[in-house]
Design a protein around this motif. Structure first.
Motif, PDB file in Angstrom:
ATOM      1  N   ASN A   8       0.835  -1.216   0.000  1.00  0.00           N
ATOM      2  CA  ASN A   8       0.000   0.000   0.000  1.00  0.00           C
ATOM      3  C   ASN A   8       0.863   1.256   0.000  1.00  0.00           C
ATOM      4  O   ASN A   8       0.498   2.288   0.545  1.00  0.00           O
ATOM      5  CB  ASN A   8      -0.983   0.019   1.179  1.00  0.00           C
ATOM      6  N   ALA A  11       3.136   3.206  -5.123  1.00  0.00           N
ATOM      7  CA  ALA A  11       2.942   2.454  -6.370  1.00  0.00           C
ATOM      8  C   ALA A  11       1.636   1.650  -6.296  1.00  0.00           C
ATOM      9  O   ALA A  11       0.815   1.708  -7.216  1.00  0.00           O
ATOM     10  CB  ALA A  11       4.138   1.538  -6.625  1.00  0.00           C
ATOM     11  N   GLU A  34       2.363  -2.941   6.192  1.00  0.00           N
ATOM     12  CA  GLU A  34       2.293  -1.774   7.092  1.00  0.00           C
ATOM     13  C   GLU A  34       0.839  -1.427   7.402  1.00  0.00           C
ATOM     14  O   GLU A  34      -0.003  -1.425   6.507  1.00  0.00           O
ATOM     15  CB  GLU A  34       2.943  -0.559   6.416  1.00  0.00           C
ATOM     16  N   ARG A  41       6.349   8.573   2.028  1.00  0.00           N
ATOM     17  CA  ARG A  41       7.516   7.984   2.697  1.00  0.00           C
ATOM     18  C   ARG A  41       8.692   8.971   2.805  1.00  0.00           C
ATOM     19  O   ARG A  41       9.327   9.060   3.854  1.00  0.00           O
ATOM     20  CB  ARG A  41       7.918   6.689   1.982  1.00  0.00           C
ATOM     21  N   VAL A  78       2.548 -10.852   2.537  1.00  0.00           N
ATOM     22  CA  VAL A  78       2.452 -11.957   1.582  1.00  0.00           C
ATOM     23  C   VAL A  78       3.689 -12.815   1.776  1.00  0.00           C
ATOM     24  O   VAL A  78       4.812 -12.304   1.894  1.00  0.00           O
ATOM     25  CB  VAL A  78       2.381 -11.418   0.132  1.00  0.00           C
ATOM     26  N   ARG A 126      12.903   3.349   7.320  1.00  0.00           N
ATOM     27  CA  ARG A 126      12.146   3.069   6.096  1.00  0.00           C
ATOM     28  C   ARG A 126      10.658   3.363   6.288  1.00  0.00           C
ATOM     29  O   ARG A 126       9.966   3.741   5.358  1.00  0.00           O
ATOM     30  CB  ARG A 126      12.329   1.598   5.712  1.00  0.00           C
ATOM     31  N   LYS A 155      19.736  11.891   4.976  1.00  0.00           N
ATOM     32  CA  LYS A 155      18.561  12.589   5.529  1.00  0.00           C
ATOM     33  C   LYS A 155      18.454  12.397   7.040  1.00  0.00           C
ATOM     34  O   LYS A 155      18.045  13.310   7.754  1.00  0.00           O
ATOM     35  CB  LYS A 155      17.282  12.107   4.842  1.00  0.00           C
ATOM     36  N   ASP A 273       9.716   0.653  -6.189  1.00  0.00           N
ATOM     37  CA  ASP A 273      11.058   0.248  -5.753  1.00  0.00           C
ATOM     38  C   ASP A 273      11.334  -1.251  -5.946  1.00  0.00           C
ATOM     39  O   ASP A 273      12.488  -1.678  -5.886  1.00  0.00           O
ATOM     40  CB  ASP A 273      11.244   0.568  -4.258  1.00  0.00           C
ATOM     41  N   TRP A 291      10.432   8.234  -5.579  1.00  0.00           N
ATOM     42  CA  TRP A 291       8.994   8.472  -5.470  1.00  0.00           C
ATOM     43  C   TRP A 291       8.322   8.730  -6.831  1.00  0.00           C
ATOM     44  O   TRP A 291       7.328   8.053  -7.161  1.00  0.00           O
ATOM     45  CB  TRP A 291       8.795   9.650  -4.511  1.00  0.00           C
TER      46      TRP A 291
HETATM   47  C1  LIG Z   1      13.704   8.292   4.494  1.00  0.00           C
HETATM   48  C2  LIG Z   1      13.407   8.227   3.025  1.00  0.00           C
HETATM   49  C3  LIG Z   1      13.588   9.349   2.254  1.00  0.00           C
HETATM   50  C4  LIG Z   1      13.313   9.316   0.901  1.00  0.00           C
HETATM   51  N1  LIG Z   1      13.495  10.435   0.172  1.00  0.00           N
HETATM   52  C5  LIG Z   1      13.178  10.450  -1.134  1.00  0.00           C
HETATM   53  C6  LIG Z   1      13.315  11.624  -1.920  1.00  0.00           C
HETATM   54  O1  LIG Z   1      13.771  12.668  -1.439  1.00  0.00           O
HETATM   55  N2  LIG Z   1      12.957  11.588  -3.223  1.00  0.00           N
HETATM   56  C7  LIG Z   1      12.455  10.458  -3.794  1.00  0.00           C
HETATM   57  O2  LIG Z   1      12.107  10.481  -4.974  1.00  0.00           O
HETATM   58  N3  LIG Z   1      12.322   9.309  -3.084  1.00  0.00           N
HETATM   59  C8  LIG Z   1      12.683   9.277  -1.774  1.00  0.00           C
HETATM   60  N4  LIG Z   1      12.551   8.121  -1.050  1.00  0.00           N
HETATM   61  C9  LIG Z   1      12.141   6.878  -1.759  1.00  0.00           C
HETATM   62  C10 LIG Z   1      10.624   6.769  -1.917  1.00  0.00           C
HETATM   63  O3  LIG Z   1      10.020   6.871  -0.669  1.00  0.00           O
HETATM   64  C11 LIG Z   1      10.304   5.426  -2.573  1.00  0.00           C
HETATM   65  O4  LIG Z   1      10.884   5.395  -3.859  1.00  0.00           O
HETATM   66  C12 LIG Z   1       8.816   5.148  -2.708  1.00  0.00           C
HETATM   67  O5  LIG Z   1       8.170   5.247  -1.467  1.00  0.00           O
HETATM   68  C13 LIG Z   1       8.583   3.765  -3.302  1.00  0.00           C
HETATM   69  O6  LIG Z   1       7.228   3.474  -3.325  1.00  0.00           O
HETATM   70  P1  LIG Z   1       6.720   1.970  -3.461  1.00  0.00           P
HETATM   71  O7  LIG Z   1       5.221   2.038  -3.463  1.00  0.00           O
HETATM   72  O8  LIG Z   1       7.407   1.298  -4.572  1.00  0.00           O
HETATM   73  O9  LIG Z   1       7.237   1.225  -2.153  1.00  0.00           O
HETATM   74  P2  LIG Z   1       6.974   1.501  -0.612  1.00  0.00           P
HETATM   75  O10 LIG Z   1       6.623   2.920  -0.369  1.00  0.00           O
HETATM   76  O11 LIG Z   1       8.126   0.915   0.119  1.00  0.00           O
HETATM   77  O12 LIG Z   1       5.685   0.627  -0.304  1.00  0.00           O
HETATM   78  C14 LIG Z   1       5.722  -0.771  -0.314  1.00  0.00           C
HETATM   79  C15 LIG Z   1       4.665  -1.313   0.599  1.00  0.00           C
HETATM   80  O13 LIG Z   1       4.640  -2.739   0.481  1.00  0.00           O
HETATM   81  C16 LIG Z   1       4.542  -3.301   1.770  1.00  0.00           C
HETATM   82  N5  LIG Z   1       5.121  -4.653   1.732  1.00  0.00           N
HETATM   83  C17 LIG Z   1       6.422  -4.986   1.622  1.00  0.00           C
HETATM   84  N6  LIG Z   1       6.563  -6.325   1.607  1.00  0.00           N
HETATM   85  C18 LIG Z   1       5.318  -6.830   1.711  1.00  0.00           C
HETATM   86  C19 LIG Z   1       4.801  -8.163   1.763  1.00  0.00           C
HETATM   87  N7  LIG Z   1       5.578  -9.245   1.706  1.00  0.00           N
HETATM   88  N8  LIG Z   1       3.465  -8.312   1.885  1.00  0.00           N
HETATM   89  C20 LIG Z   1       2.637  -7.223   1.964  1.00  0.00           C
HETATM   90  N9  LIG Z   1       3.078  -5.957   1.925  1.00  0.00           N
HETATM   91  C21 LIG Z   1       4.392  -5.776   1.791  1.00  0.00           C
HETATM   92  C22 LIG Z   1       5.307  -2.352   2.689  1.00  0.00           C
HETATM   93  O14 LIG Z   1       4.882  -2.473   4.017  1.00  0.00           O
HETATM   94  C23 LIG Z   1       4.951  -0.987   2.066  1.00  0.00           C
HETATM   95  O15 LIG Z   1       3.842  -0.435   2.661  1.00  0.00           O
HETATM   96  C24 LIG Z   1      12.830   8.120   0.303  1.00  0.00           C
HETATM   97  C25 LIG Z   1      12.643   6.977   1.087  1.00  0.00           C
HETATM   98  C26 LIG Z   1      12.937   7.029   2.434  1.00  0.00           C
HETATM   99  C27 LIG Z   1      12.743   5.790   3.265  1.00  0.00           C
END
Ligand SMILES: Cc1cc2nc3c(=O)[nH]c(=O)nc-3n(C[C@H](O)[C@H](O)[C@H](O)COP(=O)(O)OP(=O)(O)OC[C@H]3O[C@@H](n4cnc5c(N)ncnc54)[C@H](O)[C@@H]3O)c2cc1C
Length: 412
Positions: A8, A11, A34, A41, A78, A126, A155, A273, A291
């Motif tokens: 959630n 993406a 989560e 994030r 999962v 994270r 950061k 990611d 992001w």
């Molecule tokens: C401190 C910090 C600072 C950042 N700063 C920047 C920035 O300045 N600029 C930028 O562009 N990006 C930044 N990022 C990166 C950005 O946050 C990520 O690229 C983005 O959140 C990725 O989104 P996502 O949906 O792919 O994954 P996520 O946001 O990680 O979401 C994935 C979700 O899947 C869930 N999940 C994982 N495994 C499982 C499983 N097995 N079963 C069920 N659920 C699961 C997790 O709990 C999570 O909620 C930063 C990240 C952090 C941590």
């Protein structure tokens, strides 16, 4: 149609919205480890810093799941995907069937090897929950040790400095943000942090943490000891894919996706990611864990899942960061290999703390680093992203007054 989305984050959230827009009646199940509602994030570091409140983090309202008629399975991981049977199974043993599946599980912090990892006040950064735990520990802390000079380590160090802690940053590469900027910009960032009191240690690793219940010091590989009562481990991230069967779904660093964000297994998609897609500047597959790419990939993956084929042009690493008195903007290939195809233009004005670097591959702009000279940064980024041929003198792009219209053919 039965859709299952794993994650959630941004993406997964955007994918769910795309699917619902195109398929009002399909069944959407979203499984998320989560418990927090979808949140921004990158802003968790601002929460640590104290410049943002918890209430500013959510990116969707509390009625998000209900409004989109999503069957939300929250607080569950999962554990496995059965590609042949087309099911996913959670830790609790519940099984969900899918016609279309999205892997949007994001990334996990890269673990480290050291003794004493059981001690209190050792944190990853994270999740919002991890930052909430750090905030609870903070009042009793005075000295922080941050491992890793990547985006998260940097950061965390910046946030803790602003909170008034004495911070030591341990960086292997010699300067922070080595993936985002070049050594020149890295040196400027480092100087700015040091002026604010940051201590930097290079070329050393932690071998052990010591303390009774709470961490009190860290031993480094060079034989020295750093006193600390709070540690942030920011040694990078790895796609969170422990539940992905590699014999059935191609995985390199991330889940390999094609231009429709579909994996090697038909009907199974990946975004954010967790996904490894074509990189526009590098011209190879890459995990750009940022992001804006997670937003775009999630949105497009959802459209493709719901039956509207929409290609994805590819991703591009980019960042905008504010560090005390520095505005830093970077994008694309910032450290090109020594290769005759690349031309690098640089201008550094140390007195005014301004720096501009552009990287060209033949007639295309493929990378940029701007420090306190970020004028037209958005235009430069769109030239990289659009792979637009530069038919004018390349030096013209170095001028802060550069205008997109200069690239257009002269009109009569
Ligand atoms: C401190 C910090 C600072 C950042 N700063 C920047 C920035 O300045 N600029 C930028 O562009 N990006 C930044 N990022 C990166 C950005 O946050 C990520 O690229 C983005 O959140 C990725 O989104 P996502 O949906 O792919 O994954 P996520 O946001 O990680 O979401 C994935 C979700 O899947 C869930 N999940 C994982 N495994 C499982 C499983 N097995 N079963 C069920 N659920 C699961 C997790 O709990 C999570 O909620 C930063 C990240 C952090 C941590």
């Amino acid at each position: 149609m039965q859709y299952v989305i794993i994650g959630n984050g941004v993406a997964g959230t955007h994918a769910a919205e795309s699917i619902r827009r195109l398929d009002p009646h399909g069944v959407i199940t979203l499984i998320a480890a989560e418990e927090d509602a979808p949140y921004c994030r990158p802003m968790i570091s601002m929460l640590l810093e104290g410049s943002a409140a918890a209430a500013q983090l959510p990116i969707r309202g509390p009625d998000f799941y209900d409004a989109l008629k999503i069957d939300a399975v929250i607080g569950k991981r999962v554990r496995a995907i059965d590609v042949a049977a087309r099911t996913v199974t959670t830790d609790a043993g519940r099984r969900f069937a899918f016609d279309r599946l999205l892997i949007a599980s994001g990334a996990d912090p890269r673990p480290i090897k050291a003794r004493g990892l059981h001690l209190e006040n050792l944190f990853f950064m994270r999740t919002a929950a991890q930052v909430r735990a750090m905030l609870r520990a903070l009042p009793a802390c005075r000295r922080a040790l941050v491992l890793g000079g990547g985006l998260v380590g940097f950061k965390a160090a910046y946030a803790l400095l602003r909170r008034g802690l004495a911070v030591t940053l341990l960086i292997r590469s010699g300067h922070p943000l080595s993936m985002q900027v070049d050594p020149q910009a890295g040196a400027m960032i480092l100087a700015s942090l040091q002026e604010q009191g940051l201590t930097v240690r290079v070329q050393a690793e932690v071998t052990a943490f010591e303390g009774q219940t709470t961490v009190r010091s860290a031993h480094l590989s060079d034989g020295s000891t750093v006193p600390c009562d709070l540690v942030v481990i920011g040694k990078g991230v790895l796609p969170a894919l422990d539940f992905v069967p590699r014999e059935a779904i191609a995985v390199d660093l991330g889940v390999v996706v094609d231009q429709y964000l579909e994996t090697s297994a038909a009907g199974i998609f990946a975004a954010g990611d967790a996904a490894e897609a074509h990189d526009i500047a590098r011209k190879t597959r890459w995990v750009n864990a940022i992001w804006p790419e997670a937003v775009t990939q999630g949105r497009l993956a959802g459209m493709n899942m719901a039956g509207r084929p929409t290609p994805y042009r590819g991703s591009l690493g980019r960042n905008v960061i504010r560090i005390f008195d520095l505005d830093v903007m970077s994008g694309g290939l910032v450290n090109p290999p020594p290769d005759a195809r690349y031309t690098v233009l640089q201008h550094h004005n140390p007195g005014r703390r301004r720096y501009r670097k552009l990287v060209f591959r033949y007639d295309r702009l493929v990378g940029m680093v701007l420090v306190n000279a970020i004028e037209q940064g958005g235009v430069l980024l769109s030239l990289i992203q659009g792979e637009i041929p530069i038919r004018i003198r390349r030096e013209a792009l170095m001028a802060p007054t550069f205008n997109f219209r200069q690239l257009l053919p002269a009109t009569v």
